[in-house]
Design an enzyme around this catalytic site. Structure first.
Site, short mmCIF file in Angstrom:
data_model
loop_
_atom_site.label_atom_id
_atom_site.label_comp_id
_atom_site.label_asym_id
_atom_site.label_seq_id
_atom_site.Cartn_x
_atom_site.Cartn_y
_atom_site.Cartn_z
N SER A 10 0.58 -1.33 0.17
CA SER A 10 0.09 0.14 -0.03
C SER A 10 1.20 1.47 0.20
O SER A 10 1.32 1.28 1.53
CB SER A 10 -0.97 -0.22 1.12
OG SER A 10 -1.50 1.65 1.56
N HIS A 35 -1.30 -1.83 -4.20
CA HIS A 35 -2.61 -1.07 -3.95
C HIS A 35 -2.64 0.25 -3.51
O HIS A 35 -1.98 1.19 -2.77
CB HIS A 35 -2.20 -1.45 -2.47
CG HIS A 35 -3.31 -1.75 -1.71
ND1 HIS A 35 -4.77 -2.69 -1.93
CD2 HIS A 35 -3.64 -0.81 -0.50
CE1 HIS A 35 -6.37 -1.93 -1.24
NE2 HIS A 35 -5.15 -1.09 -0.11
N ASP A 37 -5.36 3.29 -2.08
CA ASP A 37 -6.08 3.20 -0.79
C ASP A 37 -6.31 5.08 -0.50
O ASP A 37 -5.91 6.11 -0.55
CB ASP A 37 -4.94 3.71 0.68
CG ASP A 37 -4.82 2.16 0.97
OD1 ASP A 37 -5.88 1.11 0.67
OD2 ASP A 37 -3.66 1.82 1.44
N MET A 39 -9.43 7.69 0.28
CA MET A 39 -9.81 7.88 1.39
C MET A 39 -10.05 9.29 1.46
O MET A 39 -9.88 10.53 0.62
CB MET A 39 -8.98 7.86 2.23
CG MET A 39 -8.62 6.73 2.50
SD MET A 39 -6.99 7.07 4.53
CE MET A 39 -7.10 5.45 4.27
N HIS A 68 -8.37 0.72 -3.79
CA HIS A 68 -9.47 0.34 -2.68
C HIS A 68 -10.21 1.69 -2.54
O HIS A 68 -9.86 2.54 -1.46
CB HIS A 68 -8.34 0.00 -1.75
CG HIS A 68 -9.58 -0.29 0.23
ND1 HIS A 68 -8.89 -0.51 1.04
CD2 HIS A 68 -10.14 -0.31 -0.19
CE1 HIS A 68 -9.73 -0.76 1.91
NE2 HIS A 68 -10.61 0.07 1.42
N MET A 70 -12.35 4.25 -0.34
CA MET A 70 -12.48 5.13 0.94
C MET A 70 -13.27 5.90 0.69
O MET A 70 -13.10 6.55 1.43
CB MET A 70 -11.47 4.13 2.10
CG MET A 70 -11.36 2.96 2.21
SD MET A 70 -10.01 2.68 3.48
CE MET A 70 -8.56 2.96 1.66
N MET A 139 -11.18 -6.28 5.57
CA MET A 139 -9.99 -4.88 6.34
C MET A 139 -9.32 -5.98 8.14
O MET A 139 -10.51 -6.35 8.51
CB MET A 139 -11.22 -3.58 6.93
CG MET A 139 -11.18 -2.96 5.67
SD MET A 139 -9.66 -2.36 4.84
CE MET A 139 -8.72 -1.57 5.89
N ASP A 175 -5.90 -6.56 4.24
CA ASP A 175 -6.03 -5.31 4.53
C ASP A 175 -5.48 -4.90 5.82
O ASP A 175 -7.03 -4.66 6.61
CB ASP A 175 -6.15 -4.14 3.47
CG ASP A 175 -5.29 -3.06 3.45
OD1 ASP A 175 -5.05 -3.15 4.29
OD2 ASP A 175 -6.89 -2.33 2.41
C1 DX5 Z 1 -6.12 1.52 6.05
C2 DX5 Z 1 -5.95 0.88 4.21
C3 DX5 Z 1 -4.40 0.36 4.01
C4 DX5 Z 1 -3.40 0.30 5.47
C5 DX5 Z 1 -2.25 -0.99 5.51
O1 DX5 Z 1 -7.36 2.34 6.15
O2 DX5 Z 1 -7.13 0.35 3.87
O3 DX5 Z 1 -4.30 -0.99 2.82
O4 DX5 Z 1 -2.05 1.61 4.20
O5 DX5 Z 1 -1.42 -0.21 6.37
P1 DX5 Z 1 -0.74 -0.88 7.40
O6 DX5 Z 1 -0.29 -2.45 6.55
O7 DX5 Z 1 0.03 -0.30 7.91
O8 DX5 Z 1 -1.41 -1.70 8.13
ZN ZN Z 2 -6.22 -0.71 1.28
#
Ligand code: DX5
Ligand code: ZN
Length: 229
Positions: A10, A35, A37, A39, A68, A70, A139, A175
């Protein structure tokens, strides 16, 4: 599904001021997927980046872009993420009222469709959309931030999800809080794609990243072989 574990670093834990090089480095270090993320500060309490940033790093690698989302609502933006070059687009089941429609939209855009479930969401929400899915992301932390602790109850949920999916060609991705210590738990339970941020972007550059990726991959692959034996 392929027995070999796919590793999806990620970029949330990358140095954003050098995002293009960081992407090249993790792919050079052995990452299978990248990956991403996304947000929105609304569905989750943090804001990251959108399709424009993804588009700007698309030419750095041919690796799969695993997006991903969110964000809520997600439907209005699916086309933009497809245009940006995402290969998998994953929406949260909790982010909209019409999961079936969102998944159809993603497939109609020519992309692989995924659904993500928060730790408290039952795996059974996917029961009636199984035919529309290429990936289920479980998750193992509450989404929003990297570096949080793995929630162990999701291991049993992974096992139940695996049984629900049966032999359909649907990836099970995990994840949150994935490390060489937690990876074997979910790999043995049926996960085949592991996302990791803080455990991979540790140390400086490609050599360190390669070591971190290899540690997670071998821990997971060993657990899967053990399960198969
Ligand atoms: C959290 C993200 C993850 C995050 C994981 O909302 O979806 O992808 O980056 O980070 P680690 O591996 O540090 O838990
Ligand atoms: Zn993620």
């Amino acid at each position: 599904m392929n027995r070999k574990t796919l590793i999806a670093p990620s970029v949330l834990s990358a140095d954003f001021s050098r995002l293009g090089e960081e992407v090249e480095d993790i792919v050079g270090a052995g990452a299978d997927w990248v990956h991403l993320d996304v947000m929105d500060g609304h569905f989750v309490p943090n804001i990251t980046f959108g399709p424009q940033v993804i588009k700007s790093i698309r030419n750095r690698t041919e690796a799969i872009f695993d997006c991903h989302l969110m964000i809520a609502p997600a439907d209005d933006y699916l086309g933009a993420f497809a245009d940006a070059g995402c290969d998998f687009i994953t929406v949260h089941a909790e982010a909209g009222a019409h999961l079936d429609r969102s998944l159809q939209t993603i497939r109609n855009l020519g992309k692989k469709a995924g659904v993500s479930l928060n730790p408290s969401t039952a795996e059974t929400v996917i029961e009636y959309v199984l035919d529309r899915l290429d990936l289920v992301l479980l998750m193992t932390v509450n989404p929003g931030f990297g570096g949080q602790a793995f929630i162990p109850s999701v291991v049993e949920k992974t096992r139940r999800l695996k049984a629900l999916i049966g032999n359909r060609p649907i990836h099970i991705e995990i994840d949150g809080g994935v490390t060489p210590e937690t990876a074997p738990l979910v790999a043995a339970a049926g996960a085949d794609v592991l996302v990791a941020g803080s455990a991979i972007f540790r140390g400086n550059g490609k050599v360190a990243y390669a070591h971190n990726i290899a540690a997670i991959r071998s821990a997971a692959d060993n657990a899967r072989q053990y399960e198969a034996a």
